[in-house]
Structure formats: C-alpha cells, structure tokens
Design an enzyme around this catalytic site. Structure first.
Site, short mmCIF file in Angstrom:
data_model
loop_
_atom_site.label_atom_id
_atom_site.label_comp_id
_atom_site.label_asym_id
_atom_site.label_seq_id
_atom_site.Cartn_x
_atom_site.Cartn_y
_atom_site.Cartn_z
N GLU A 1 40.71 -10.17 59.82
CA GLU A 1 39.84 -9.00 59.73
C GLU A 1 38.88 -8.94 60.91
O GLU A 1 38.68 -7.87 61.52
CB GLU A 1 39.05 -9.03 58.42
CG GLU A 1 39.90 -8.83 57.18
CD GLU A 1 39.07 -8.85 55.91
OE1 GLU A 1 38.00 -8.20 55.89
OE2 GLU A 1 39.47 -9.52 54.92
N ASN B 1 32.90 -10.46 50.51
CA ASN B 1 32.46 -10.05 49.18
C ASN B 1 32.61 -11.26 48.26
O ASN B 1 33.69 -11.52 47.72
CB ASN B 1 33.29 -8.86 48.68
CG ASN B 1 32.75 -8.27 47.40
OD1 ASN B 1 32.21 -8.99 46.55
ND2 ASN B 1 32.89 -6.96 47.23
N LYS C 1 37.47 -0.88 55.42
CA LYS C 1 36.02 -1.11 55.48
C LYS C 1 35.41 -0.41 56.70
O LYS C 1 34.29 0.12 56.61
CB LYS C 1 35.74 -2.61 55.51
CG LYS C 1 36.05 -3.28 54.17
CD LYS C 1 35.71 -4.77 54.17
CE LYS C 1 35.96 -5.36 52.78
NZ LYS C 1 35.66 -6.81 52.73
N THR D 1 42.49 -15.00 56.30
CA THR D 1 42.49 -13.54 56.11
C THR D 1 41.25 -12.93 56.77
O THR D 1 41.34 -11.88 57.43
CB THR D 1 42.51 -13.18 54.62
OG1 THR D 1 43.66 -13.76 54.01
CG2 THR D 1 42.54 -11.67 54.42
N GLU E 1 35.76 -12.65 45.84
CA GLU E 1 36.41 -13.94 46.12
C GLU E 1 36.35 -14.86 44.91
O GLU E 1 37.32 -15.57 44.59
CB GLU E 1 35.75 -14.61 47.33
CG GLU E 1 36.03 -13.89 48.65
CD GLU E 1 35.33 -14.54 49.82
OE1 GLU E 1 34.85 -15.69 49.68
OE2 GLU E 1 35.26 -13.91 50.90
N ARG F 1 50.37 -11.67 52.88
CA ARG F 1 49.08 -11.66 52.18
C ARG F 1 47.92 -11.77 53.17
O ARG F 1 46.95 -11.03 53.10
CB ARG F 1 49.04 -12.82 51.17
CG ARG F 1 47.96 -12.70 50.10
CD ARG F 1 46.64 -13.17 50.60
NE ARG F 1 45.59 -13.01 49.59
CZ ARG F 1 44.34 -12.75 49.89
NH1 ARG F 1 43.96 -12.56 51.13
NH2 ARG F 1 43.44 -12.64 48.92
N ARG G 1 43.34 -4.24 46.72
CA ARG G 1 43.08 -5.37 45.81
C ARG G 1 44.19 -5.50 44.77
O ARG G 1 44.61 -6.61 44.44
CB ARG G 1 41.72 -5.21 45.15
CG ARG G 1 40.56 -5.37 46.12
CD ARG G 1 39.21 -5.30 45.44
NE ARG G 1 38.13 -5.40 46.41
CZ ARG G 1 37.17 -4.52 46.58
NH1 ARG G 1 37.12 -3.45 45.81
NH2 ARG G 1 36.24 -4.70 47.50
#
Length: 255
Positions: free
Chosen positions: A246, A194, A168, A242, A198, A157, A16
């Site tokens: 994932e 989350n 995770k 993003t 966000e 990014r 983060r």
C-alpha cells in the site's frame, strides 16, 4: 467483486469481504501443506538431483514458471488482481483479451512483492506449517504443487493492498496528496492502518483455525494448523507486507 465495474472493486467493504474469502482458501491450503515435511531440496537451486537443464533456479522456481507460462496464455495475468512471479517470462494470451477498465494506476504491475513473499514463505512459513523437517523425495512434486497454490494465494491476498490503497486515496485525495508530496511514509502508514480491523482479522483467524484445523469427528485427531501459528503468519508477515504494498503504491500515486 466485478473488475469490469470499478465502483465495486474500490468499495472498502467489498474489498474486506473479498479478503475474508481469501482467508478460508489460504487456511485450507495451509492444512494441505501440513501433510508434508519441509522438503528443503525443492528450494535449493544447487541441488544436484533436482537440477533442470538450461534453467537457473530451484525446482520450485521451475515449476512456478511452467505454470505461469501456461496460465498467462489463458489470460490469467490480464486480471488486475493477479501478479506473476516471473513477469518477464509470461506469454501473451491465446484467448482474446478482456478490456478491463483502468482501476489501478498504470504503474501498479511494477509493485511486485512476489520475490519477498516467496523468500519469507520458504524461510519462515514452511517450517511453521510442515509435518516435520526433512525431505520426502517421493512427494517432491506434491509439495511443489501445494507450495505454488499457497504462494499464489498469499500473493493475491497481499497485492490486494493496491486496491485498498487506491480506495483510501480516492476517499481522501487531499490528505494523501499532501502526505505523498511530503514523502511522509510514517504519515501514510499511520493513515492506512486500521488497528480495529486488523484485530478483527486476527480474532477471526483464531476461530477459523480452531474449527478447521482438526477433524471434528476425531477427538484424538492431530491438529493440522494451530491458531497461534496462523495468527503469527498474518500478524508478522501477511498484514505487514500488505501495508508495504500500500505504501509503495501510494508514494507513486501522483505520477
């Protein structure tokens, strides 16, 4: 974050923190790009005045490729956080290779969303951030340079989602193993999301755009990037893609 030390890379707080640093870079690159018009000609592979001999693609594609060929020889794409736009065209490094530990799954380089990122950047982001619609032939090179910087920053990014996904997964192997075995895309998406994080990102972007988007010494100055557009780009493009990265990464995690 040290890519030779997996424990630092797969720490969610470190990830983060790294994403926050990327925000600043991306915002300032948006501001740089906002000094120019859209320049649609550099994205047109059939534009007669910008055709490249023995090359099929746009002027921007050609420029990206030339830079990636050079950077690949400097071992840029050996770093696990770099994803090339032309992975089948890059060359082997001239510099000695760095033996990075295996942080991500071996298939991670195959999770490459750069074509989608480039398409959405050209179709949706460029019209939002450009000074006006139209060409400015004398600045085609400058515009292509700014575009490449932005595309590479957005790519890094967005593909950092692979590190988020791996972190995770390792934090809850049992849960994600079950979801992956059942190919439960909705379940994976729910667990990687989350909403509180966000929302903080969007709030932070709003504040940064208000501060960085205009010269504070010029009260009548033109705003280079608006909070609304920056939030829109992240909320509707950067964060969703993003999470696509994932999900795709996690669906193959048991290979």
């Amino acid at each position: 974050m040290d890519f030779t030390k997996p424990e630092t890379v797969l720490n969610l707080q470190n990830i983060r923190d790294e994403l926050v640093k990327m925000e600043n870079s991306i915002i300032f690159k948006f501001i740089e790009r906002s000094n120019f018009p859209t320049c649609p000609s550099i994205y047109d592979p059939k534009h007669s005045n910008l055709s490249i001999p023995n090359f099929e693609g746009s002027f921007l594609d050609w420029a990206i490729l030339q830079l990636e060929i050079a950077h690949s020889q400097l071992r840029r794409f050996e770093s696990p956080d770099e994803t090339p736009f032309f992975p089948d065209k890059i060359l082997k490094p001239i510099l000695p290779s760095i033996e990075y530990p295996q942080i991500l799954a071996k298939y991670s380089s195959e999770v490459n969303y750069n074509n989608k990122i480039k398409r959405i950047y050209i179709d949706e982001i460029v019209p939002l951030i450009s000074k006006y619609s139209g060409d400015q032939a004398e600045n085609f090179g400058s515009v292509a340079t700014r575009d490449i910087e932005l595309l590479q920053s957005l790519s890094r990014r967005i593909h950092f989602g692979k590190f988020v996904a791996e972190a995770k997964f390792q934090n809850n192997v049992e849960l994600y193993t079950d979801l992956i075995k059942r190919k439960d895309v909705d379940g994976i998406m729910k667990n990687i999301t989350n909403s509180a994080v966000e929302e903080k990102i969007l709030e932070r972007l709003t504040t940064k755009a208000e501060v960085y988007g205009v010269d504070p010494t010029d009260k009548e100055g033109e705003r280079k990037i608006t909070p609304e557009y920056l939030v829109k780009i992240y909320k509707e493009i950067v964060i969703p893609i993003t999470k696509e990265v994932e999900v795709e990464y996690l669906l193959r995690r048991l290979e």
